[in-house]
Design a protein around this motif. Sequence first.
Motif, PDB file in Angstrom:
ATOM      1  N   LEU A  82       0.766  -1.240   0.000  1.00  0.00           N
ATOM      2  CA  LEU A  82       0.000   0.000   0.000  1.00  0.00           C
ATOM      3  C   LEU A  82       0.803   1.301   0.000  1.00  0.00           C
ATOM      4  O   LEU A  82       0.438   2.231  -0.716  1.00  0.00           O
ATOM      5  N   TYR A 293      -4.263  -7.541  -7.316  1.00  0.00           N
ATOM      6  CA  TYR A 293      -4.189  -6.736  -6.102  1.00  0.00           C
ATOM      7  C   TYR A 293      -3.179  -5.600  -6.267  1.00  0.00           C
ATOM      8  O   TYR A 293      -3.425  -4.461  -5.858  1.00  0.00           O
ATOM      9  N   SER A 297      -4.476  -1.629  -6.495  1.00  0.00           N
ATOM     10  CA  SER A 297      -3.984  -0.644  -5.533  1.00  0.00           C
ATOM     11  C   SER A 297      -3.610   0.655  -6.232  1.00  0.00           C
ATOM     12  O   SER A 297      -3.771   1.749  -5.673  1.00  0.00           O
ATOM     13  N   THR A 368     -10.223  -8.875  -3.096  1.00  0.00           N
ATOM     14  CA  THR A 368      -9.292  -7.927  -2.474  1.00  0.00           C
ATOM     15  C   THR A 368      -9.704  -6.473  -2.702  1.00  0.00           C
ATOM     16  O   THR A 368      -9.091  -5.571  -2.131  1.00  0.00           O
ATOM     17  N   VAL A 372      -8.610  -2.754  -0.942  1.00  0.00           N
ATOM     18  CA  VAL A 372      -8.077  -1.619  -1.700  1.00  0.00           C
ATOM     19  C   VAL A 372      -8.861  -0.344  -1.401  1.00  0.00           C
ATOM     20  O   VAL A 372      -8.286   0.737  -1.242  1.00  0.00           O
TER      21      VAL A 372
END
Length: 502
Positions: A82, A293, A297, A368, A372
């Motif tokens: 992240l 994923y 992000s 996911t 996010v």
Amino acid sequence: MDKKTEEPVEKPSQNVKKTSFASDVLTLVGGTTFAQILTILVAPVLTRLYGPEDFGVWALYLSITSIIAVIACLRYEFSIMLPESDEEAVNLLGLSILAVLAVTVLTLPFFWYFKTPIVDLLNSPQIEEYLWLISISVFVNGVFLALNQWNSRTKLFKRLSFSRISSSVSTTTTQIVLGITGNPPTPAGLIGGSLAGPSAATLVLGGQIWRDDKNQITKNLRWRKIYEGAVRYRNLPLIDSWSALMNSVSWQLPAFLLSAFFTPAVVGFYSLGFRLLQMPMSLIGSSISQVFYQRASRAVSEGTLSVLVENVFRLLVIIGMFPILILTIVGGDVFTVIFGKAWTEAGVYAQILSLWAFIWFISSPLSTIYLVVEEHHFGFSYNFFNLTTRFLSLAIGGILGSARIALILFSASGIVVYGYLCLKMLSYSGVKTSKALKIVFSNLVLFIPAGAFLAALKVAEINQAVLVVVSCLIICIYYLYILKSDRQMKEIISEFKSAEKS
């Protein structure tokens, strides 16, 4: 911390050429393909070395390990992807490893003091001598989870591909060798292989990361930064870890309840049926999930999440729907021909679970999205509902004394629950339900002629081996047709070729 005051840090990803989503997926698929093909080829050997009861004990061992391993990092591994700063990400990697050590240490006294109640609850005395190995498996799997997320951040997916190959080779080799040398073979061979494989994958991936990113890691790792990361992402262990734990428990419920209500042999049938049903889907699904994923992000901040999600959803439907629907017709025949008549029941279980597995295949990579967009509370609520419906479905079947009824109810509840998850994730990303249904319907139309033909062959009681061969040919023809005619698939192949040339 104010990002403007940070010293510039060289990102590992800066030395990596920019690649497309399709290229990254296909890079992972390369290693996964080899691993899955090897596992499929070895499966008929293992079913002749080990009995259904051995598979049942192994399934119980994996179920217990999986429940703990999913929170081995306290979900801090998901924070590695992240932050924009690699300095912060390095310390989150360190935080994840520390969490693994803490969780592993806590499991040791637990299994020592509660081994008798665990054995009694699972109705499986054979598993008692293997419980001490669970802590080792948790540690190995937890470290791999952390390294895996760091590797995804750096986008060096070839390292992960190679580690998957190492895992598959180590697992299958160990299981075959221990099965041949055992007199008679015991669950120790299967369990030993499931420990050897992840250990090899962790060592390989860890070695590659240390070789390439050692300076980056040692330069930036600080106790203060680790503490700041623990506080900044505290919602992951406080909220999401419970969500993940419930999700993991719900996945392992069939093994536990089938063992409690019936016998380890029934668990063995379920284990083989579900494992081989899940395996081809994981061939693509896990690789898409891994890359998705990372891309999602970034897509949130770029405002392109809806486009990414719609393309991935369509790709999943194209890949998964046709073969799964074929399996609903010929599943029992496939298992009888490949594994022998002793495993026909496993094929019936696969048929029962197939439609649910397809819905899971579509929704799993997309799940996911709630992380996010930081909707952590949704994950908790959803997984509580999922766990409750699965428990009730299996318990009702157990009380009625029928493993098949238990799995039919389990599958039906899964279709509803995972269908809801999929629609919710599409909603979070801005994709209209009407678009998703149109994609599903258009692919269903392609299956109808093939499904009717196979059903007619079944009614005519054609030889099982011939039926299996015909089914495989139909699936091959379908994929060739898709590769030749589908625009999205052509673009994927073109992007991959371009990335390889560059």
